[in-house]
Design a protein around this motif. Sequence first.
Motif, PDB file in Angstrom:
ATOM      1  N   ASN A 181       0.289  -5.713  -6.654  1.00 17.63           N
ATOM      2  CA  ASN A 181      -1.073  -6.072  -6.268  1.00 17.63           C
ATOM      3  C   ASN A 181      -1.921  -6.631  -7.395  1.00 17.63           C
ATOM      4  O   ASN A 181      -2.876  -7.379  -7.144  1.00 17.63           O
ATOM      5  CB  ASN A 181      -1.789  -4.862  -5.667  1.00 17.63           C
ATOM      6  CG  ASN A 181      -1.142  -4.364  -4.399  1.00 17.63           C
ATOM      7  OD1 ASN A 181      -0.088  -4.831  -3.997  1.00 17.63           O
ATOM      8  ND2 ASN A 181      -1.772  -3.396  -3.758  1.00 17.63           N
ATOM      9  N   SER A 222      -9.798  -6.619   0.105  1.00 16.96           N
ATOM     10  CA  SER A 222      -9.710  -5.609   1.150  1.00 16.96           C
ATOM     11  C   SER A 222     -11.056  -4.918   1.295  1.00 16.96           C
ATOM     12  O   SER A 222     -11.713  -4.605   0.294  1.00 16.96           O
ATOM     13  CB  SER A 222      -8.638  -4.567   0.826  1.00 16.96           C
ATOM     14  OG  SER A 222      -8.677  -3.500   1.769  1.00 16.96           O
ATOM     15  N   TYR A 258      -4.317   1.740  -3.831  1.00 18.19           N
ATOM     16  CA  TYR A 258      -4.525   0.473  -3.140  1.00 18.19           C
ATOM     17  C   TYR A 258      -5.959  -0.019  -3.337  1.00 18.19           C
ATOM     18  O   TYR A 258      -6.195  -1.194  -3.653  1.00 18.19           O
ATOM     19  CB  TYR A 258      -4.227   0.632  -1.654  1.00 18.19           C
ATOM     20  CG  TYR A 258      -4.325  -0.658  -0.874  1.00 18.19           C
ATOM     21  CD1 TYR A 258      -3.402  -1.679  -1.063  1.00 18.19           C
ATOM     22  CD2 TYR A 258      -5.355  -0.862   0.045  1.00 18.19           C
ATOM     23  CE1 TYR A 258      -3.498  -2.873  -0.354  1.00 18.19           C
ATOM     24  CE2 TYR A 258      -5.453  -2.043   0.759  1.00 18.19           C
ATOM     25  CZ  TYR A 258      -4.521  -3.039   0.561  1.00 18.19           C
ATOM     26  OH  TYR A 258      -4.624  -4.219   1.259  1.00 18.19           O
ATOM     27  N   ALA A 259      -6.935   0.873  -3.178  1.00 19.89           N
ATOM     28  CA  ALA A 259      -8.340   0.486  -3.321  1.00 19.89           C
ATOM     29  C   ALA A 259      -8.622  -0.003  -4.736  1.00 19.89           C
ATOM     30  O   ALA A 259      -9.311  -1.016  -4.933  1.00 19.89           O
ATOM     31  CB  ALA A 259      -9.252   1.660  -2.966  1.00 19.89           C
ATOM     32  N   VAL A 262       2.548  -0.071  -6.989  1.00 14.94           N
ATOM     33  CA  VAL A 262       1.383  -0.700  -6.386  1.00 14.94           C
ATOM     34  C   VAL A 262       0.756  -1.725  -7.326  1.00 14.94           C
ATOM     35  O   VAL A 262       0.485  -2.867  -6.938  1.00 14.94           O
ATOM     36  CB  VAL A 262       0.338   0.355  -5.966  1.00 14.94           C
ATOM     37  CG1 VAL A 262      -0.964  -0.313  -5.537  1.00 14.94           C
ATOM     38  CG2 VAL A 262       0.896   1.213  -4.840  1.00 14.94           C
ATOM     39  N   GLU A 274      -6.248   6.700  -0.662  1.00 15.04           N
ATOM     40  CA  GLU A 274      -6.093   5.265  -0.944  1.00 15.04           C
ATOM     41  C   GLU A 274      -6.522   4.899  -2.362  1.00 15.04           C
ATOM     42  O   GLU A 274      -6.920   3.769  -2.627  1.00 15.04           O
ATOM     43  CB  GLU A 274      -6.893   4.451   0.069  1.00 15.04           C
ATOM     44  CG  GLU A 274      -6.373   4.559   1.481  1.00 15.04           C
ATOM     45  CD  GLU A 274      -5.013   3.900   1.672  1.00 15.04           C
ATOM     46  OE1 GLU A 274      -4.529   3.224   0.740  1.00 15.04           O
ATOM     47  OE2 GLU A 274      -4.424   4.058   2.757  1.00 15.04           O
ATOM     48  N   THR A 299     -12.247  -1.528  -0.583  1.00 17.66           N
ATOM     49  CA  THR A 299     -12.886  -1.363  -1.890  1.00 17.66           C
ATOM     50  C   THR A 299     -14.333  -0.916  -1.771  1.00 17.66           C
ATOM     51  O   THR A 299     -14.909  -0.422  -2.740  1.00 17.66           O
ATOM     52  CB  THR A 299     -12.834  -2.675  -2.692  1.00 17.66           C
ATOM     53  OG1 THR A 299     -13.536  -3.699  -1.972  1.00 17.66           O
ATOM     54  CG2 THR A 299     -11.398  -3.121  -2.917  1.00 17.66           C
ATOM     55  N   SER A 329      -6.488  -1.255  -6.892  1.00 15.03           N
ATOM     56  CA  SER A 329      -5.800  -2.531  -7.144  1.00 15.03           C
ATOM     57  C   SER A 329      -6.554  -3.681  -6.496  1.00 15.03           C
ATOM     58  O   SER A 329      -6.673  -4.772  -7.072  1.00 15.03           O
ATOM     59  CB  SER A 329      -4.360  -2.468  -6.637  1.00 15.03           C
ATOM     60  OG  SER A 329      -4.290  -2.443  -5.220  1.00 15.03           O
ATOM     61  N   LYS A 330      -7.098  -3.472  -5.310  1.00 15.99           N
ATOM     62  CA  LYS A 330      -7.834  -4.533  -4.630  1.00 15.99           C
ATOM     63  C   LYS A 330      -9.217  -4.766  -5.233  1.00 15.99           C
ATOM     64  O   LYS A 330      -9.735  -5.890  -5.206  1.00 15.99           O
ATOM     65  CB  LYS A 330      -7.934  -4.226  -3.137  1.00 15.99           C
ATOM     66  CG  LYS A 330      -6.642  -4.460  -2.387  1.00 15.99           C
ATOM     67  CD  LYS A 330      -6.196  -5.916  -2.467  1.00 15.99           C
ATOM     68  CE  LYS A 330      -4.977  -6.224  -1.648  1.00 15.99           C
ATOM     69  NZ  LYS A 330      -4.597  -7.655  -1.714  1.00 15.99           N
ATOM     70  N   SER A 342       0.846  -1.189   0.000  1.00 17.53           N
ATOM     71  CA  SER A 342       0.000   0.000   0.000  1.00 17.53           C
ATOM     72  C   SER A 342       0.879   1.235   0.000  1.00 17.53           C
ATOM     73  O   SER A 342       1.861   1.300   0.756  1.00 17.53           O
ATOM     74  CB  SER A 342      -0.911   0.004   1.229  1.00 17.53           C
ATOM     75  OG  SER A 342      -1.686   1.193   1.271  1.00 17.53           O
ATOM     76  N   ARG A 343       0.553   2.180  -0.839  1.00 19.24           N
ATOM     77  CA  ARG A 343       1.277   3.453  -0.894  1.00 19.24           C
ATOM     78  C   ARG A 343       0.246   4.572  -0.930  1.00 19.24           C
ATOM     79  O   ARG A 343      -0.425   4.777  -1.941  1.00 19.24           O
ATOM     80  CB  ARG A 343       2.174   3.523  -2.140  1.00 19.24           C
ATOM     81  CG  ARG A 343       3.259   2.466  -2.194  1.00 19.24           C
ATOM     82  CD  ARG A 343       4.367   2.755  -1.190  1.00 19.24           C
ATOM     83  NE  ARG A 343       5.455   1.805  -1.287  1.00 19.24           N
ATOM     84  CZ  ARG A 343       5.562   0.688  -0.568  1.00 19.24           C
ATOM     85  NH1 ARG A 343       4.615   0.380   0.303  1.00 19.24           N
ATOM     86  NH2 ARG A 343       6.603  -0.117  -0.703  1.00 19.24           N
ATOM     87  N   GLY A 344       0.090   5.268   0.160  1.00 24.14           N
ATOM     88  CA  GLY A 344      -0.904   6.332   0.237  1.00 24.14           C
ATOM     89  C   GLY A 344      -0.572   7.485  -0.693  1.00 24.14           C
ATOM     90  O   GLY A 344       0.557   7.980  -0.703  1.00 24.14           O
TER      91      GLY A 344
END
Length: 249
Positions: A111, A137, A150-151, A107, A147, A140, A153-154, A91-93
């Motif tokens: 991911n 996660s 990360y969101a 990311v 996010e 999402t 990608s998930k 995760s990279r904010g």
Amino acid sequence: MGRLTGKVALVTGSNGGIGFATARLFAEEGAHVYVNGRRREQVEVAVRRIGPNATPLPGDVSRAEDLRRMFEHIKRERKALDIVVANAAISRGAALGGIDERTYQEVFDVNVKGVIFTVQGALPLMADGGSVLLMGSVITGKGIPGETLYAASKATIRSLARTWAAELAPRRIRVNVVTPGAIHTEGMEAALGGSEATAQRLDAMAQAIPVGRVGEPEDLARALLFMASSDAAYVNGTELYVDGGRTQV
């Protein structure tokens, strides 16, 4: 005990946190587990903690050469795989307006690309009737500032599971997503600052969770064990939330 006796499993990102708890439980249940992570020293420590049913398999899932080497190693030693848990993720904010290409690439390489090519690379080794488990996660389903990467990608992971469950149906390979909520890991400790304020924030999180506590890695490991085992033989293409009810109530 023995729910995975005779099985061979690969758990990526299993040198710590949820991945380690999963690898250890799978080994306790009779599987031979390949423990993966980018840092060789941490992987070897994890294997020593797990015991003789584990083999170190260091490598970066975002690198094609590392994946090729990993699967060649498994093929030489065990010939086949029964279970793949694609757990490795980062995760990279970064908020919209401050996202750069390097962070995006980092990311999504781990991911998304890492998950796709981990599963694709495992397929020639996978036994018919095997199990592929992807890590989702709860993020999402939320709009959390900072996010985006990360969101997104998930969110992709859920789509992959649906498509692959259909594509792999002729081989009876089940593909499911297990989605954790707040889980007390080393990564969470680091993110919260590792101070007295951490305990206060954990207590605040717990108050918002219907079961009244933040989850532990072992909570996820037990869910993954169920999904990997024959107990879940009729579960396919679905998403199991392991979040204490936080997103459901």
